[in-house]
Design a protein around this motif. Structure first.
Motif, PDB file in Angstrom:
ATOM      1  N   PHE A   1       0.837  -1.195   0.000  1.00 55.16           N
ATOM      2  CA  PHE A   1       0.000   0.000   0.000  1.00 55.16           C
ATOM      3  C   PHE A   1       0.873   1.247   0.000  1.00 55.16           C
ATOM      4  O   PHE A   1       1.790   1.390   0.812  1.00 55.16           O
ATOM      5  CB  PHE A   1      -0.910  -0.022   1.220  1.00 55.16           C
ATOM      6  CG  PHE A   1      -1.656   1.258   1.469  1.00 55.16           C
ATOM      7  CD1 PHE A   1      -1.296   2.091   2.520  1.00 55.16           C
ATOM      8  CD2 PHE A   1      -2.721   1.622   0.666  1.00 55.16           C
ATOM      9  CE1 PHE A   1      -1.979   3.260   2.764  1.00 55.16           C
ATOM     10  CE2 PHE A   1      -3.420   2.795   0.906  1.00 55.16           C
ATOM     11  CZ  PHE A   1      -3.057   3.617   1.952  1.00 55.16           C
ATOM     12  N   LEU A   2       0.576   2.173  -0.899  1.00 48.09           N
ATOM     13  CA  LEU A   2       1.338   3.421  -0.962  1.00 48.09           C
ATOM     14  C   LEU A   2       0.559   4.582  -0.339  1.00 48.09           C
ATOM     15  O   LEU A   2       1.035   5.236   0.582  1.00 48.09           O
ATOM     16  CB  LEU A   2       1.695   3.757  -2.416  1.00 48.09           C
ATOM     17  CG  LEU A   2       2.631   2.786  -3.128  1.00 48.09           C
ATOM     18  CD1 LEU A   2       2.872   3.238  -4.568  1.00 48.09           C
ATOM     19  CD2 LEU A   2       3.949   2.639  -2.385  1.00 48.09           C
ATOM     20  N   ILE A   3      -0.635   4.845  -0.859  1.00 50.68           N
ATOM     21  CA  ILE A   3      -1.361   6.029  -0.421  1.00 50.68           C
ATOM     22  C   ILE A   3      -2.823   5.909  -0.829  1.00 50.68           C
ATOM     23  O   ILE A   3      -3.157   5.203  -1.784  1.00 50.68           O
ATOM     24  CB  ILE A   3      -0.710   7.309  -0.999  1.00 50.68           C
ATOM     25  CG1 ILE A   3      -1.142   8.558  -0.257  1.00 50.68           C
ATOM     26  CG2 ILE A   3      -0.965   7.410  -2.498  1.00 50.68           C
ATOM     27  CD1 ILE A   3      -0.261   9.774  -0.535  1.00 50.68           C
ATOM     28  N   GLN A   4      -3.697   6.594  -0.067  1.00 49.06           N
ATOM     29  CA  GLN A   4      -5.121   6.637  -0.368  1.00 49.06           C
ATOM     30  C   GLN A   4      -5.606   8.074  -0.379  1.00 49.06           C
ATOM     31  O   GLN A   4      -5.233   8.880   0.488  1.00 49.06           O
ATOM     32  CB  GLN A   4      -5.932   5.853   0.668  1.00 49.06           C
ATOM     33  CG  GLN A   4      -7.436   5.903   0.427  1.00 49.06           C
ATOM     34  CD  GLN A   4      -8.254   5.498   1.636  1.00 49.06           C
ATOM     35  OE1 GLN A   4      -7.722   5.073   2.661  1.00 49.06           O
ATOM     36  NE2 GLN A   4      -9.567   5.602   1.538  1.00 49.06           N
ATOM     37  N   TYR A   5      -6.464   8.389  -1.337  1.00 50.83           N
ATOM     38  CA  TYR A   5      -7.153   9.680  -1.384  1.00 50.83           C
ATOM     39  C   TYR A   5      -8.651   9.434  -1.343  1.00 50.83           C
ATOM     40  O   TYR A   5      -9.149   8.451  -1.891  1.00 50.83           O
ATOM     41  CB  TYR A   5      -6.800  10.445  -2.667  1.00 50.83           C
ATOM     42  CG  TYR A   5      -5.490  11.162  -2.561  1.00 50.83           C
ATOM     43  CD1 TYR A   5      -4.291  10.490  -2.787  1.00 50.83           C
ATOM     44  CD2 TYR A   5      -5.435  12.498  -2.192  1.00 50.83           C
ATOM     45  CE1 TYR A   5      -3.083  11.136  -2.658  1.00 50.83           C
ATOM     46  CE2 TYR A   5      -4.224  13.166  -2.072  1.00 50.83           C
ATOM     47  CZ  TYR A   5      -3.055  12.467  -2.305  1.00 50.83           C
ATOM     48  OH  TYR A   5      -1.858  13.112  -2.172  1.00 50.83           O
ATOM     49  N   TYR A   6      -9.340  10.323  -0.668  1.00 48.10           N
ATOM     50  CA  TYR A   6     -10.791  10.249  -0.595  1.00 48.10           C
ATOM     51  C   TYR A   6     -11.352  11.623  -0.937  1.00 48.10           C
ATOM     52  O   TYR A   6     -11.109  12.595  -0.224  1.00 48.10           O
ATOM     53  CB  TYR A   6     -11.255   9.802   0.796  1.00 48.10           C
ATOM     54  CG  TYR A   6     -12.755   9.811   0.960  1.00 48.10           C
ATOM     55  CD1 TYR A   6     -13.389  10.825   1.670  1.00 48.10           C
ATOM     56  CD2 TYR A   6     -13.534   8.807   0.403  1.00 48.10           C
ATOM     57  CE1 TYR A   6     -14.754  10.851   1.820  1.00 48.10           C
ATOM     58  CE2 TYR A   6     -14.914   8.818   0.546  1.00 48.10           C
ATOM     59  CZ  TYR A   6     -15.516   9.843   1.252  1.00 48.10           C
ATOM     60  OH  TYR A   6     -16.877   9.844   1.380  1.00 48.10           O
ATOM     61  N   ASN A   7     -12.075  11.682  -2.019  1.00 47.06           N
ATOM     62  CA  ASN A   7     -12.749  12.903  -2.459  1.00 47.06           C
ATOM     63  C   ASN A   7     -11.793  14.105  -2.492  1.00 47.06           C
ATOM     64  O   ASN A   7     -12.142  15.197  -2.028  1.00 47.06           O
ATOM     65  CB  ASN A   7     -13.936  13.194  -1.539  1.00 47.06           C
ATOM     66  CG  ASN A   7     -14.980  14.055  -2.215  1.00 47.06           C
ATOM     67  OD1 ASN A   7     -15.053  14.143  -3.441  1.00 47.06           O
ATOM     68  ND2 ASN A   7     -15.790  14.729  -1.412  1.00 47.06           N
TER      69      ASN A   7
ATOM     70  N   GLU B   1      -6.009  13.623   0.974  1.00 46.02           N
ATOM     71  CA  GLU B   1      -5.213  12.472   1.382  1.00 46.02           C
ATOM     72  C   GLU B   1      -5.824  11.854   2.626  1.00 46.02           C
ATOM     73  O   GLU B   1      -6.069  12.550   3.614  1.00 46.02           O
ATOM     74  CB  GLU B   1      -3.774  12.893   1.651  1.00 46.02           C
ATOM     75  CG  GLU B   1      -2.859  11.758   2.048  1.00 46.02           C
ATOM     76  CD  GLU B   1      -1.451  12.245   2.370  1.00 46.02           C
ATOM     77  OE1 GLU B   1      -0.814  12.885   1.515  1.00 46.02           O
ATOM     78  OE2 GLU B   1      -0.990  11.971   3.510  1.00 46.02           O
ATOM     79  N   ARG B   2      -6.060  10.533   2.599  1.00 49.63           N
ATOM     80  CA  ARG B   2      -6.703   9.866   3.726  1.00 49.63           C
ATOM     81  C   ARG B   2      -5.710   9.028   4.522  1.00 49.63           C
ATOM     82  O   ARG B   2      -5.772   8.980   5.739  1.00 49.63           O
ATOM     83  CB  ARG B   2      -7.834   8.974   3.214  1.00 49.63           C
ATOM     84  CG  ARG B   2      -8.531   8.121   4.263  1.00 49.63           C
ATOM     85  CD  ARG B   2      -9.235   8.941   5.337  1.00 49.63           C
ATOM     86  NE  ARG B   2     -10.408   9.606   4.874  1.00 49.63           N
ATOM     87  CZ  ARG B   2     -11.632   9.102   4.970  1.00 49.63           C
ATOM     88  NH1 ARG B   2     -11.813   7.910   5.482  1.00 49.63           N
ATOM     89  NH2 ARG B   2     -12.672   9.785   4.546  1.00 49.63           N
ATOM     90  N   ALA B   3      -4.817   8.339   3.847  1.00 46.46           N
ATOM     91  CA  ALA B   3      -3.841   7.497   4.537  1.00 46.46           C
ATOM     92  C   ALA B   3      -2.595   7.365   3.682  1.00 46.46           C
ATOM     93  O   ALA B   3      -2.666   7.355   2.457  1.00 46.46           O
ATOM     94  CB  ALA B   3      -4.423   6.116   4.828  1.00 46.46           C
ATOM     95  N   LYS B   4      -1.457   7.292   4.374  1.00 50.05           N
ATOM     96  CA  LYS B   4      -0.179   7.186   3.681  1.00 50.05           C
ATOM     97  C   LYS B   4       0.530   5.946   4.178  1.00 50.05           C
ATOM     98  O   LYS B   4       0.705   5.775   5.381  1.00 50.05           O
ATOM     99  CB  LYS B   4       0.655   8.439   3.924  1.00 50.05           C
ATOM    100  CG  LYS B   4       1.946   8.495   3.143  1.00 50.05           C
ATOM    101  CD  LYS B   4       2.696   9.801   3.415  1.00 50.05           C
ATOM    102  CE  LYS B   4       2.125  10.944   2.618  1.00 50.05           C
ATOM    103  NZ  LYS B   4       3.010  12.137   2.670  1.00 50.05           N
ATOM    104  N   GLY B   5       0.957   5.104   3.264  1.00 53.38           N
ATOM    105  CA  GLY B   5       1.634   3.858   3.625  1.00 53.38           C
ATOM    106  C   GLY B   5       3.107   3.937   3.352  1.00 53.38           C
ATOM    107  O   GLY B   5       3.779   4.905   3.693  1.00 53.38           O
ATOM    108  N   ASN B   6       3.616   2.918   2.680  1.00 53.35           N
ATOM    109  CA  ASN B   6       5.061   2.818   2.428  1.00 53.35           C
ATOM    110  C   ASN B   6       5.488   3.633   1.208  1.00 53.35           C
ATOM    111  O   ASN B   6       6.191   3.126   0.339  1.00 53.35           O
ATOM    112  CB  ASN B   6       5.446   1.354   2.221  1.00 53.35           C
ATOM    113  CG  ASN B   6       5.040   0.500   3.411  1.00 53.35           C
ATOM    114  OD1 ASN B   6       5.080   0.944   4.550  1.00 53.35           O
ATOM    115  ND2 ASN B   6       4.638  -0.724   3.142  1.00 53.35           N
ATOM    116  N   ILE B   7       5.106   4.872   1.156  1.00 50.13           N
ATOM    117  CA  ILE B   7       5.424   5.690  -0.017  1.00 50.13           C
ATOM    118  C   ILE B   7       6.694   6.484   0.249  1.00 50.13           C
ATOM    119  O   ILE B   7       6.848   7.118   1.289  1.00 50.13           O
ATOM    120  CB  ILE B   7       4.239   6.611  -0.386  1.00 50.13           C
ATOM    121  CG1 ILE B   7       4.507   7.310  -1.722  1.00 50.13           C
ATOM    122  CG2 ILE B   7       3.907   7.577   0.741  1.00 50.13           C
ATOM    123  CD1 ILE B   7       3.275   7.973  -2.316  1.00 50.13           C
ATOM    124  N   LEU B   8       7.632   6.411  -0.700  1.00 55.86           N
ATOM    125  CA  LEU B   8       8.897   7.108  -0.566  1.00 55.86           C
ATOM    126  C   LEU B   8       8.687   8.613  -0.708  1.00 55.86           C
ATOM    127  O   LEU B   8       7.734   9.070  -1.340  1.00 55.86           O
ATOM    128  CB  LEU B   8       9.874   6.619  -1.637  1.00 55.86           C
ATOM    129  CG  LEU B   8      10.219   5.121  -1.606  1.00 55.86           C
ATOM    130  CD1 LEU B   8      11.048   4.747  -2.842  1.00 55.86           C
ATOM    131  CD2 LEU B   8      10.957   4.755  -0.332  1.00 55.86           C
TER     132      LEU B   8
END
Lengths: 112, 114
Positions: free
Chosen positions: B45-51, B54-61
């Motif tokens: 999981f890298l990242i999530q956006y909702y509408n 940014e909603r959640a950030k995972g293992n994103i460099l």
């Protein structure tokens, strides 16, 4: 962090030979366990969601079951078109949002 | 067909370069997720956006960034590319953003960094 382990890594069956795939997990408070199917060169395709121990769901030749520590994907009388990688994932509490933690998958091959 | 569209399907570039991956979610879905799939790491999981947020950030460099636009399509920007960034990048979408919802995945962008 939650852990998801799938076994076996690869499984080769003859058409009609039933078997089961295993997904074991460690999670602090299971919110959902998901099964996906992935064909080569494509994205994962949703199959099932299970929420509590004892729950079972079926779709054609596939049946997913859930215990407190693991889930099984039973394949009954498989056909060559069932060949794919099957992915298991658990939903983790994460920053108030949904984060799926995936296992490495089981690569299933059904020979005609 | 999941209804999630990703472009391009394949991307070949050199180390140090910058690329943009694009995703159009299913009609009506407000959440977009980005995942990276490599042989040794599996789906991460890298990242999530909702509408649009940014909603959640995972293992994103830190070299990677993403955004979701008012029309709900999303872009993942990868910069200062390294050999190890070579992977399949998937976009997924869902109706909501925080519940036990099934994700619909696109067909992915295969990134090769040479």
């Amino acid at each position: 962090e939650d852990q998801v382990t799938q076994s076996p890594e690869a499984l080769r069956l003859q058409e009609g030979e039933s078997s089961s795939l295993n997904c074991s997990y460690t999670v602090s408070g299971l919110r959902g366990l998901f099964w996906y199917r992935q064909d080569p060169g494509k994205g994962p395709e949703f199959l099932f969601t299970l929420y509590s121990a004892g729950e079972e769901k079926e779709k054609e030749r596939l049946k997913a079951t859930l215990t407190k520590k693991e889930s099984f994907l039973h394949i009954t009388a498989p056909k060559p078109e069932d060949s794919a990688t099957y992915l298991c994932a658990v939903q983790e509490r994460f920053q108030g949002a949904q984060k799926l933690v995936f296992g490495q998958g089981t690569r299933l091959t059904i020979n005609p | 067909d999941s209804g999630v569209t990703q472009t391009p399907k394949h991307l070949i570039t050199a180390t140090g370069q910058r690329v943009t991956l694009r995703c159009s979610p299913r009609s009506g879905d407000l959440s977009v997720y980005w995942y990276q799939q490599s042989l040794d790491q599996g789906l991460q999981f890298l990242i999530q956006y909702y509408n649009g947020e940014e909603r959640a950030k995972g293992n994103i460099l830190e070299r990677f960034s993403a955004q979701q636009f008012p029309d709900l399509h999303s872009e993942l920007n990868l910069s200062s590319l390294e050999l190890g960034d070579s992977a399949l990048y998937f976009c997924a979408s869902s109706v909501g953003g925080g519940g036990n919802e099934k994700l619909f995945f696109g067909s992915g962008t295969q990134l090769s960094v040479l």
